[in-house]
Write a protein that holds these residues in place. Structure first.
Motif, PDB file in Angstrom:
ATOM      1  N   GLN A   1       0.808  -1.216   0.000  1.00 43.61           N
ATOM      2  CA  GLN A   1       0.000   0.000   0.000  1.00 43.61           C
ATOM      3  C   GLN A   1       0.850   1.279   0.000  1.00 43.61           C
ATOM      4  O   GLN A   1       0.311   2.374  -0.134  1.00 43.61           O
ATOM      5  CB  GLN A   1      -0.926   0.028   1.231  1.00 43.61           C
ATOM      6  CG  GLN A   1      -1.940  -1.084   1.259  1.00 43.61           C
ATOM      7  CD  GLN A   1      -1.353  -2.415   1.747  1.00 43.61           C
ATOM      8  OE1 GLN A   1      -0.244  -2.477   2.270  1.00 43.61           O
ATOM      9  NE2 GLN A   1      -2.095  -3.488   1.551  1.00 43.61           N
ATOM     10  N   ALA A   2       2.167   1.154   0.148  1.00 45.03           N
ATOM     11  CA  ALA A   2       3.038   2.335   0.117  1.00 45.03           C
ATOM     12  C   ALA A   2       2.944   2.979  -1.262  1.00 45.03           C
ATOM     13  O   ALA A   2       2.690   2.314  -2.265  1.00 45.03           O
ATOM     14  CB  ALA A   2       4.474   1.953   0.428  1.00 45.03           C
ATOM     15  N   ARG A   3       3.114   4.300  -1.313  1.00 48.93           N
ATOM     16  CA  ARG A   3       3.060   5.002  -2.586  1.00 48.93           C
ATOM     17  C   ARG A   3       3.952   6.230  -2.502  1.00 48.93           C
ATOM     18  O   ARG A   3       4.315   6.664  -1.411  1.00 48.93           O
ATOM     19  CB  ARG A   3       1.633   5.388  -2.947  1.00 48.93           C
ATOM     20  CG  ARG A   3       0.933   6.209  -1.911  1.00 48.93           C
ATOM     21  CD  ARG A   3      -0.563   6.359  -2.198  1.00 48.93           C
ATOM     22  NE  ARG A   3      -1.264   6.907  -1.081  1.00 48.93           N
ATOM     23  CZ  ARG A   3      -1.327   8.195  -0.763  1.00 48.93           C
ATOM     24  NH1 ARG A   3      -0.742   9.085  -1.524  1.00 48.93           N
ATOM     25  NH2 ARG A   3      -1.980   8.604   0.290  1.00 48.93           N
ATOM     26  N   ILE A   4       4.291   6.775  -3.635  1.00 47.55           N
ATOM     27  CA  ILE A   4       5.046   8.011  -3.675  1.00 47.55           C
ATOM     28  C   ILE A   4       4.061   9.131  -3.391  1.00 47.55           C
ATOM     29  O   ILE A   4       3.044   9.265  -4.071  1.00 47.55           O
ATOM     30  CB  ILE A   4       5.715   8.220  -5.053  1.00 47.55           C
ATOM     31  CG1 ILE A   4       6.604   7.028  -5.406  1.00 47.55           C
ATOM     32  CG2 ILE A   4       6.487   9.530  -5.080  1.00 47.55           C
ATOM     33  CD1 ILE A   4       7.768   6.786  -4.471  1.00 47.55           C
ATOM     34  N   GLY A   5       4.322   9.935  -2.387  1.00 49.92           N
ATOM     35  CA  GLY A   5       3.375  10.967  -1.981  1.00 49.92           C
ATOM     36  C   GLY A   5       3.465  12.245  -2.788  1.00 49.92           C
ATOM     37  O   GLY A   5       2.461  12.771  -3.237  1.00 49.92           O
TER      38      GLY A   5
ATOM     39  N   HIS B   1       0.739  17.295  -4.691  1.00 52.38           N
ATOM     40  CA  HIS B   1       1.461  16.264  -5.423  1.00 52.38           C
ATOM     41  C   HIS B   1       2.840  16.783  -5.830  1.00 52.38           C
ATOM     42  O   HIS B   1       3.787  16.020  -5.931  1.00 52.38           O
ATOM     43  CB  HIS B   1       0.698  15.845  -6.687  1.00 52.38           C
ATOM     44  CG  HIS B   1      -0.517  15.039  -6.376  1.00 52.38           C
ATOM     45  ND1 HIS B   1      -1.793  15.557  -6.453  1.00 52.38           N
ATOM     46  CD2 HIS B   1      -0.662  13.765  -5.962  1.00 52.38           C
ATOM     47  CE1 HIS B   1      -2.664  14.621  -6.117  1.00 52.38           C
ATOM     48  NE2 HIS B   1      -2.006  13.534  -5.802  1.00 52.38           N
TER      49      HIS B   1
ATOM     50  N   ASP C   1      -1.498   3.782 -17.486  1.00 52.44           N
ATOM     51  CA  ASP C   1      -1.204   2.351 -17.410  1.00 52.44           C
ATOM     52  C   ASP C   1      -2.304   1.563 -18.099  1.00 52.44           C
ATOM     53  O   ASP C   1      -3.493   1.813 -17.854  1.00 52.44           O
ATOM     54  CB  ASP C   1      -1.134   1.883 -15.950  1.00 52.44           C
ATOM     55  CG  ASP C   1       0.206   2.147 -15.307  1.00 52.44           C
ATOM     56  OD1 ASP C   1       1.229   2.124 -16.012  1.00 52.44           O
ATOM     57  OD2 ASP C   1       0.222   2.368 -14.076  1.00 52.44           O
TER      58      ASP C   1
END
Length: 167
Positions: A10-14, A57, A132
């Motif tokens: 669930q980690a993501r680039i913030g 973002h 994607d």
């Protein structure tokens, strides 16, 4: 350190925070051309921008870079910031917008898993705009690993997406 640690799925680039030489010029690109919304300004030194009301973002600042030249191409640093669009039609919309503004692309690629447009912001920072493909359409090798590639993106076909009703 344990070598078997795996980052949570669930980690993501913030967000990304960019040093820019001219805040207004950068806002003209990110806000006025790409369509990000300003969530907050810190005077004439920094801006935080987002899509969809997120706190930010992208951060833009001139704290250590006001009036500075672009970073050298052949040096370490950020290669590009990538912005993922929800659909192919959204990518077609921004491509048409870039065309109308006569904003130059540095590339356009089909990677099998995604389709991408490449350009530079006014400070020479690379920007990738992409969507994607659905995961079930991603090409794979016999062992199940991804079979990504780089082929020229058919830009005429991308623009045909604008005529489709589904969004």
């Amino acid at each position: 350190m344990s070598a078997d640690y795996v980052i949570p799925a669930q980690a993501r680039i913030g967000h990304v925070h960019l040093k820019v030489s001219d805040l207004e010029r950068s806002l003209a690109f990110y806000r006025d051309l790409l369509g990000f919304e300003v969530t907050t300004l810190y005077g004439s030194q920094a801006a935080f921008i987002s899509a969809g009301g997120y706190h930010h973002h992208i951060g833009l600042n001139t704290w250590h870079s006001k009036g500075a030249p672009p970073a050298p191409v052949y040096g370490v640093g950020l290669y590009h910031t990538a912005v993922v669009y929800p659909t192919r039609k959204d990518l077609a919309v921004i491509f048409e917008r870039l065309q109308k503004a006569k904003y130059p692309l540095t590339g356009a690629s089909d990677h099998g898993v995604s389709e991408a447009l490449y350009l530079n912001d006014p400070d020479g920072n690379g920007v990738e705009l992409y969507w994607d493909r659905p995961k079930e359409l991603w090409p794979s090798k016999a062992d199940g690993s991804l079979n990504m590639y780089t082929k020229a993106l058919d830009l005429d076909d991308l623009l045909k997406t604008l005529d489709q009703q589904e969004y």
